[in-house]
Write a protein that holds these residues in place. Structure first.
Motif, PDB file in Angstrom:
ATOM      1  N   LEU A   1       0.834  -1.201   0.000  1.00 61.35           N
ATOM      2  CA  LEU A   1       0.000   0.000   0.000  1.00 61.35           C
ATOM      3  C   LEU A   1       0.866   1.248   0.000  1.00 61.35           C
ATOM      4  CD1 LEU A   1      -2.893   1.175   0.257  1.00 61.35           C
ATOM      5  CD2 LEU A   1      -2.582   1.072   2.741  1.00 61.35           C
ATOM      6  N   LEU A   2       0.547   2.169  -0.878  1.00 60.90           N
ATOM      7  CA  LEU A   2       1.253   3.446  -0.941  1.00 60.90           C
ATOM      8  C   LEU A   2       0.365   4.529  -0.326  1.00 60.90           C
ATOM      9  CD1 LEU A   2       3.887   4.681  -1.994  1.00 60.90           C
ATOM     10  CD2 LEU A   2       2.728   5.145  -4.152  1.00 60.90           C
ATOM     11  N   CYS A   3       0.896   5.254   0.668  1.00 61.86           N
ATOM     12  CA  CYS A   3       0.142   6.301   1.363  1.00 61.86           C
ATOM     13  C   CYS A   3       0.800   7.649   1.097  1.00 61.86           C
ATOM     14  CB  CYS A   3       0.109   6.038   2.869  1.00 61.86           C
ATOM     15  SG  CYS A   3      -0.773   4.534   3.329  1.00 61.86           S
ATOM     16  N   GLU A   4       0.012   8.596   0.604  1.00 62.60           N
ATOM     17  CA  GLU A   4       0.538   9.910   0.266  1.00 62.60           C
ATOM     18  C   GLU A   4       0.228  10.906   1.386  1.00 62.60           C
ATOM     19  OE1 GLU A   4       0.538  12.895  -3.648  1.00 62.60           O
ATOM     20  OE2 GLU A   4      -0.641  11.039  -3.620  1.00 62.60           O
ATOM     21  N   GLY A   5       1.176  11.794   1.647  1.00 65.69           N
ATOM     22  CA  GLY A   5       0.995  12.829   2.656  1.00 65.69           C
ATOM     23  C   GLY A   5       1.396  14.179   2.111  1.00 65.69           C
ATOM     24  N   TYR A   6       1.367  15.176   2.983  1.00 66.94           N
ATOM     25  CA  TYR A   6       1.650  16.549   2.563  1.00 66.94           C
ATOM     26  C   TYR A   6       2.209  17.330   3.742  1.00 66.94           C
ATOM     27  CZ  TYR A   6       0.447  21.510   2.038  1.00 66.94           C
ATOM     28  OH  TYR A   6       0.485  22.878   2.034  1.00 66.94           O
ATOM     29  N   GLY A   7       3.121  18.231   3.446  1.00 64.82           N
ATOM     30  CA  GLY A   7       3.650  19.093   4.493  1.00 64.82           C
ATOM     31  C   GLY A   7       4.484  20.208   3.913  1.00 64.82           C
ATOM     32  N   VAL A   8       4.932  21.095   4.785  1.00 64.35           N
ATOM     33  CA  VAL A   8       5.821  22.193   4.399  1.00 64.35           C
ATOM     34  C   VAL A   8       6.869  22.351   5.498  1.00 64.35           C
ATOM     35  CG1 VAL A   8       4.064  23.424   3.059  1.00 64.35           C
ATOM     36  CG2 VAL A   8       4.332  23.927   5.474  1.00 64.35           C
TER      37      VAL A   8
ATOM     38  N   PRO B   1      -2.842   3.857   6.628  1.00 61.94           N
ATOM     39  CA  PRO B   1      -3.093   2.574   5.955  1.00 61.94           C
ATOM     40  C   PRO B   1      -4.515   2.057   6.140  1.00 61.94           C
ATOM     41  CG  PRO B   1      -0.955   2.554   7.022  1.00 61.94           C
ATOM     42  CD  PRO B   1      -1.631   3.814   7.467  1.00 61.94           C
ATOM     43  N   THR B   2      -5.154   2.431   7.242  1.00 68.38           N
ATOM     44  CA  THR B   2      -6.511   1.952   7.508  1.00 68.38           C
ATOM     45  C   THR B   2      -7.573   2.680   6.693  1.00 68.38           C
ATOM     46  OG1 THR B   2      -6.579   3.487   9.381  1.00 68.38           O
ATOM     47  CG2 THR B   2      -5.992   1.196   9.841  1.00 68.38           C
ATOM     48  N   ASP B   3      -7.208   3.824   6.090  1.00 64.59           N
ATOM     49  CA  ASP B   3      -8.187   4.591   5.305  1.00 64.59           C
ATOM     50  C   ASP B   3      -7.473   5.411   4.239  1.00 64.59           C
ATOM     51  OD1 ASP B   3     -10.588   5.648   4.449  1.00 64.59           O
ATOM     52  OD2 ASP B   3     -10.659   7.208   5.984  1.00 64.59           O
ATOM     53  N   ALA B   4      -6.632   4.758   3.451  1.00 67.37           N
ATOM     54  CA  ALA B   4      -5.856   5.456   2.416  1.00 67.37           C
ATOM     55  C   ALA B   4      -6.706   5.673   1.168  1.00 67.37           C
ATOM     56  CB  ALA B   4      -4.608   4.654   2.074  1.00 67.37           C
ATOM     57  N   ARG B   5      -6.667   6.876   0.649  1.00 69.43           N
ATOM     58  CA  ARG B   5      -7.437   7.210  -0.540  1.00 69.43           C
ATOM     59  C   ARG B   5      -6.498   7.744  -1.618  1.00 69.43           C
ATOM     60  NH1 ARG B   5     -12.991   9.894   2.044  1.00 69.43           N
ATOM     61  NH2 ARG B   5     -13.187   8.362   3.735  1.00 69.43           N
ATOM     62  N   THR B   6      -6.376   6.977  -2.675  1.00 67.44           N
ATOM     63  CA  THR B   6      -5.473   7.313  -3.766  1.00 67.44           C
ATOM     64  C   THR B   6      -5.786   8.690  -4.329  1.00 67.44           C
ATOM     65  OG1 THR B   6      -5.269   4.985  -4.373  1.00 67.44           O
ATOM     66  CG2 THR B   6      -4.658   6.606  -6.040  1.00 67.44           C
ATOM     67  N   GLY B   7      -4.738   9.479  -4.552  1.00 66.81           N
ATOM     68  CA  GLY B   7      -4.917  10.796  -5.146  1.00 66.81           C
ATOM     69  C   GLY B   7      -5.155  11.905  -4.155  1.00 66.81           C
ATOM     70  N   THR B   8      -5.304  11.550  -2.863  1.00 66.95           N
ATOM     71  CA  THR B   8      -5.488  12.582  -1.835  1.00 66.95           C
ATOM     72  C   THR B   8      -4.228  12.672  -0.974  1.00 66.95           C
ATOM     73  OG1 THR B   8      -6.324  11.248   0.026  1.00 66.95           O
ATOM     74  CG2 THR B   8      -7.887  11.804  -1.721  1.00 66.95           C
TER      75      THR B   8
END
Length: 262
Positions: free
Chosen positions: A44-51, A63-70
């Protein structure tokens, strides 16, 4: 970019024990989601975001609620607000794209020399009696709070009264024109340049693309006629930052040197 390089070098079985990977710093294309799942045998690939100013993570897909593209939901201690670009004190509803503001213990206190003569401007906005860090990024959130990254505010340009998203153009073109086997890193970038008093959209690419090809794809994907490339610039390689992202400042400098933009 870094994960892409790893996947390209992986031999059969190398990633068989890998179950979860987390990525950030730049948008993750669907191709990488698919390649990771295939090479890891269902990982599973999980995407995140930060600065950087937020220590540096703001949101993450679990991983329990990963949504592709978000880019997932804000961390438990982080508060976010999405406000209108034109009216920063106006909060937006779910599904609307706006400017992302952040509050929380991970947010820094300010820049060195902030507010002094010649120093950097304050990155904070006052909203509902509190100071919020303005990320300069555009996002939208669904009813569950999962956010989707829509690009940097300065990566939009106003043409014909409409806000044109340069990242959206890059995403559309990137789905149709990919790097040849063995080549790593981005192969195209779109920027807005000033030429003879007009704002024009220019495609920089390492691929043998013609302007008509690229514009035909933009039309097929349903983008309006304002999303029209004026020219295509072929380069041996796109200039990159240390993070692997395209260095747009260097692209503009190159255009200026050749008398085709500022």
């Amino acid at each position: 970019t870094f994960l892409d390089g790893m996947l390209r070098q992986a031999r059969p079985g190398d990633l068989a024990s890998l179950r979860v990977a987390f990525v950030g710093a730049e948008a993750c294309p669907q191709r990488l989601y698919d390649d990771f799942a295939r090479l890891s045998g269902g990982g599973l690939l999980c995407e995140g975001y930060g600065v950087t100013e937020c220590s540096p993570v703001i949101s993450l897909n679990l991983p329990t609620d990963a949504r592709t593209g978000t880019i997932g939901q804000p961390l438990p201690s982080v508060r976010t607000a999405i406000v209108s670009v034109q009216k920063p004190r106006q909060r937006l509803a779910a599904g609307e794209t706006g400017l992302l503001l952040v509050r929380g213990p991970n947010v820094f206190g300010g820049y060195l020399g902030q507010g002094s003569d010649g120093g950097p401007a304050s990155p904070f906005l006052h909203l509902d009696g509190e100071d919020w860090y303005c990320t300069g990024d555009l996002v939208r959130a669904d009813s569950d709070g999962h956010m989707t990254f829509a690009g940097r505010r300065e990566r939009f340009v106003k043409l014909g009264g409409e806000m044109i998203s340069l990242p959206q153009m890059e995403a559309v073109l990137g789905r149709h024109f990919m790097a040849p086997a063995g080549q790593e890193g981005p192969v195209l970038a779109v920027d807005a340049l000033e030429e003879e008093g007009q704002t024009v959209l220019v495609l920089f690419t390492t691929l043998p693309l013609e302007r008509e090809q690229a514009n035909a794809v933009l039309r097929e994907e349903g983008l309006s006629a304002l999303y029209m490339l004026r020219r295509v610039r072929r380069l041996a390689a796109l200039p990159l930052l240390g993070s692997g992202k395209v260095d747009y400042r260097s692209l503009r400098a190159l255009a200026m040197q050749e008398g085709q933009g500022v």
